[in-house]
Design an enzyme around this catalytic site. Structure first.
Site, PDB file in Angstrom:
ATOM      1  N   GLU A  95     -11.443  -8.793 -10.498  1.00  0.00           N
ATOM      2  CA  GLU A  95     -11.470  -9.420  -9.176  1.00  0.00           C
ATOM      3  C   GLU A  95     -12.873  -9.262  -8.638  1.00  0.00           C
ATOM      4  OE1 GLU A  95      -8.242  -7.460  -7.043  1.00  0.00           O
ATOM      5  OE2 GLU A  95      -7.009  -9.175  -7.559  1.00  0.00           O
ATOM      6  N   GLU A 134      -1.878  10.612 -11.010  1.00  0.00           N
ATOM      7  CA  GLU A 134      -2.601  10.205  -9.804  1.00  0.00           C
ATOM      8  C   GLU A 134      -2.027  10.958  -8.605  1.00  0.00           C
ATOM      9  OE1 GLU A 134      -4.257   5.928  -8.664  1.00  0.00           O
ATOM     10  OE2 GLU A 134      -2.347   5.802  -9.674  1.00  0.00           O
ATOM     11  N   ASN A 148      -2.663   0.060   0.553  1.00  0.00           N
ATOM     12  CA  ASN A 148      -3.811   0.943   0.856  1.00  0.00           C
ATOM     13  C   ASN A 148      -5.035   0.190   1.386  1.00  0.00           C
ATOM     14  OD1 ASN A 148      -4.236  -0.131  -1.673  1.00  0.00           O
ATOM     15  ND2 ASN A 148      -4.975   1.768  -2.596  1.00  0.00           N
ATOM     16  N   GLY A 203      -1.373  -2.524  -7.841  1.00  0.00           N
ATOM     17  CA  GLY A 203      -0.385  -1.501  -7.508  1.00  0.00           C
ATOM     18  C   GLY A 203      -0.294  -0.483  -8.634  1.00  0.00           C
ATOM     19  N   SER A 204       0.842   0.165  -8.722  1.00  0.00           N
ATOM     20  CA  SER A 204       0.991   1.250  -9.686  1.00  0.00           C
ATOM     21  C   SER A 204       1.101   0.720 -11.109  1.00  0.00           C
ATOM     22  CB  SER A 204       2.241   2.052  -9.347  1.00  0.00           C
ATOM     23  OG  SER A 204       3.373   1.209  -9.422  1.00  0.00           O
TER      24      SER A 204
HETATM   25  P1  ADP Z   1       2.469   2.070  -4.536  1.00  0.00           P
HETATM   26  O1  ADP Z   1       3.100   3.203  -5.280  1.00  0.00           O
HETATM   27  O2  ADP Z   1       1.034   2.218  -4.289  1.00  0.00           O
HETATM   28  O3  ADP Z   1       3.253   1.618  -3.346  1.00  0.00           O
HETATM   29  P2  ADP Z   1       3.626  -0.062  -5.996  1.00  0.00           P
HETATM   30  O4  ADP Z   1       3.247  -0.505  -7.360  1.00  0.00           O
HETATM   31  O5  ADP Z   1       4.980   0.511  -5.800  1.00  0.00           O
HETATM   32  O6  ADP Z   1       2.472   0.897  -5.558  1.00  0.00           O
HETATM   33  O7  ADP Z   1       3.481  -1.256  -4.958  1.00  0.00           O
HETATM   34  C1  ADP Z   1       2.471  -2.231  -5.019  1.00  0.00           C
HETATM   35  C2  ADP Z   1       3.052  -3.580  -4.669  1.00  0.00           C
HETATM   36  O8  ADP Z   1       4.049  -3.879  -5.641  1.00  0.00           O
HETATM   37  C3  ADP Z   1       3.767  -3.625  -3.325  1.00  0.00           C
HETATM   38  O9  ADP Z   1       3.602  -4.919  -2.755  1.00  0.00           O
HETATM   39  C4  ADP Z   1       5.215  -3.395  -3.716  1.00  0.00           C
HETATM   40  O10 ADP Z   1       6.144  -3.924  -2.781  1.00  0.00           O
HETATM   41  C5  ADP Z   1       5.253  -4.186  -5.005  1.00  0.00           C
HETATM   42  N1  ADP Z   1       6.385  -3.831  -5.874  1.00  0.00           N
HETATM   43  C6  ADP Z   1       6.970  -2.624  -6.065  1.00  0.00           C
HETATM   44  N2  ADP Z   1       8.017  -2.728  -6.915  1.00  0.00           N
HETATM   45  C7  ADP Z   1       8.092  -4.040  -7.264  1.00  0.00           C
HETATM   46  C8  ADP Z   1       8.978  -4.807  -8.098  1.00  0.00           C
HETATM   47  N3  ADP Z   1       9.975  -4.240  -8.744  1.00  0.00           N
HETATM   48  N4  ADP Z   1       8.747  -6.141  -8.216  1.00  0.00           N
HETATM   49  C9  ADP Z   1       7.730  -6.722  -7.551  1.00  0.00           C
HETATM   50  N5  ADP Z   1       6.868  -6.063  -6.754  1.00  0.00           N
HETATM   51  C10 ADP Z   1       7.037  -4.745  -6.607  1.00  0.00           C
END
Ligand code: ADP
Length: 474
Positions: free
Chosen positions: A453, A376, A146, A222-223
């Site tokens: 951060e 969310e 994002n 991330g999430s």
């Molecule tokens: P969103 O739903 O906003 O895409 P995510 O948490 O899925 O949020 O993604 C945020 C980051 O985490 C991205 O770089 C994504 O590729 C990474 N990501 C998602 N799943 C995994 C995982 N199992 N291990 C490591 N990184 C991950």
């Protein structure tokens, strides 16, 4: 391309991944997609580079960062255009993101000179006590789509300033912005191995990063779901971690607020980035006596926002990142309507060919049982709730699990201070819908994460404290 040990590289397997423009649904590029092997190589390059990088003076590290910042300034237009093409946000917003991304590099270029230790008063006259602050080591950074440029510099600039070396895994949907930022690291002559970029499947790369004993720090945005998993995976090697996870921001408007300023605040925090930020407003609590007027005025202005391809002039709201994101927004709106929410504007997809657009939407008569009230939405949907008094709204605004950002508009000074104290969030904007700057800590509490951060706190995340006691003999 991958960037490992100072070299631009393809993946050993020859794998690539395609990058889409969410405004058109078209493939705009394809990039090398590395896996476990490349990640391990990047870690080893970072480990080797750390041996000398940790000894560079703060001034030297700062000079490299200052050079990176000036190159980013030179390339700001192409970085912004890349962001818009692969992520969708309107070009002026992408330009703002790039300016923000550079601010982090500038700020930490200065702060690199200020990695101070401390002396501690001793209890014996024949001792000297000291606290050293030393870089943690190799840091792994995982970033989202994002803010595909500023999330990178917000992590890498303080890491480099502290003397750490880094392996970055950007989101697979936005690797091109990461490559642009890394071109600046490369052109600035950053020593090989200090910053490495591995693009590819999240699980494979993430798994190698978290399991590696050579990675001493993990910083993730991330999430909450993925963050929790990464925390668990990092437990075996007891890494230092920073987690910037999901949020569910309340936006509270009291009857004494400046109504027009509050409406502008909601428009900014809700529809910018099409609602796809972790500090986006999710719940708008408006005092009962002004709620109808507020809803009407907000809907009138939200309906004026121009939706479209972010490269076109005058567009306010770009596409969502993909079709699944649109489907999630649709399901939240359908659930709200089923539970007697009233759509004041929007409420449906915006039809623009293969793009993934959703209209800016305002929903009146929202209540706490709706999906939008707890999950969310990550889309341009503004639900309005009403409240009777301060005590009630504090209770409802404090979310069970999230605690990232909260906003409150009031012209009662005492109330502003009370809200500041009572809101259980890591970031609070009182009459300020944009409380994010490079010199201040950004981060959540509860399940919105840990660690900060930005600012001095952001630097400390990459430093380890070492206590030293020296016996002087007399
Ligand atoms: P969103 O739903 O906003 O895409 P995510 O948490 O899925 O949020 O993604 C945020 C980051 O985490 C991205 O770089 C994504 O590729 C990474 N990501 C998602 N799943 C995994 C995982 N199992 N291990 C490591 N990184 C991950």
């Amino acid at each position: 391309m991958l960037y490992i040990n100072g070299q631009w590289r393809k993946a050993k397997s020859g794998s690539t991944l395609e990058v889409y423009n969410p405004a058109t649904g078209e493939v705009i590029d394809s990039v090398a997609s590395g896996g476990r092997e490349e990640t391990e190589e990047a870690i080893q390059a970072a480990k080797e580079a750390f041996k000398t990088w940790k000894k560079a003076t703060g001034q030297e590290r700062g000079q490299y960062l200052a050079h990176v910042a000036s190159l980013m300034r030179e390339k700001k237009d192409e970085i912004a255009e890349t962001i818009t093409k692969e992520m969708g946000k309107p070009l002026p917003h992408a330009e703002r993101e790039v300016a923000g991304a550079i601010n982090y590099v500038d700020w930490y270029a200065e702060e690199a000179k200020r990695v101070y230790g401390e002396t501690i008063p001793a209890s014996h006259s024949d001792k000297h006590l000291m606290l050293l602050r030393q870089p943690v080591g190799v840091a792994a950074a995982i970033t989202p789509w994002n803010f595909p440029a500023s999330m990178i510099t917000r992590k890498i600039a303080p890491a480099i300033a502290a003397g750490c070396t880094v392996v970055l895994k950007p989101a697979p949907s936005t690797p091109l912005s990461a490559i642009k930022v890394f071109e600046c690291f490369h052109e600035a002559g950053l020593p090989k191995g200090v910053a490495n970029l591995v693009i590819g499947p999240a699980e494979d790369i993430g798994n190698v990063l978290t399991k590696s004993p050579d990675v001493r720090k993990l910083t993730f945005t991330g999430s909450t779901q993925v963050g929790k998993m990464l925390l668990k995976e990092s437990a075996d090697t007891v890494k230092k971690v920073s987690m910037e996870l999901g949020g569910h921001a309340p936006f509270i408007v009291f009857e004494d607020a400046d109504l027009e300023a509050a409406i502008q605040g909601v428009l900014g925090t809700k529809f910018v980035n099409s609602g796809q930020t972790c500090i986006s407003t999710n719940r708008i609590y408006v005092a009962e006596s002004i709620a109808e007027e507020f809803g009407q005025k907000l809907a009138e202005q939200a309906a004026q926002l121009k939706v479209g391809n972010g490269l076109e002039e005058g567009v306010d709201v770009g596409p969502l990142i993909n079709k699944q994101a649109v489907e999630k927004v649709e399901s939240h709106v359908a659930d709200a309507v089923r539970q007697n929410g009233k759509v004041l504007c929007g409420g449906k997809r915006y039809d623009e060919g293969k793009g993934s657009f959703y209209e800016p939407t305002v929903i009146n008569y929202a209540h706490d049982d709706m999906k939008i009230s707890t999950e969310e939405t990550f889309g341009p949907v503004a639900p309005i709730y009403t409240f009777k008094d301060e005590e009630e709204v504090i209770e409802r605004a404090n979310h069970d699990s999230y605690g990232l950002a909260a906003y409150c508009f009031t012209n009662d000074l005492g109330r502003g201070y009370r809200m500041m104290a009572e809101l259980e969030y890591g970031i609070v904007g009182i009459n300020d819908p944009a409380p994010i700057v490079a010199q201040a800590p950004f981060g959540g509490i509860k399940e919105s994460g840990m660690g900060k951060e930005g600012g001095r706190s952001g630097l400390l995340e990459y430093l380890e404290e070492k206590f030293v006691s020296v016996g002087t003999g007399k």
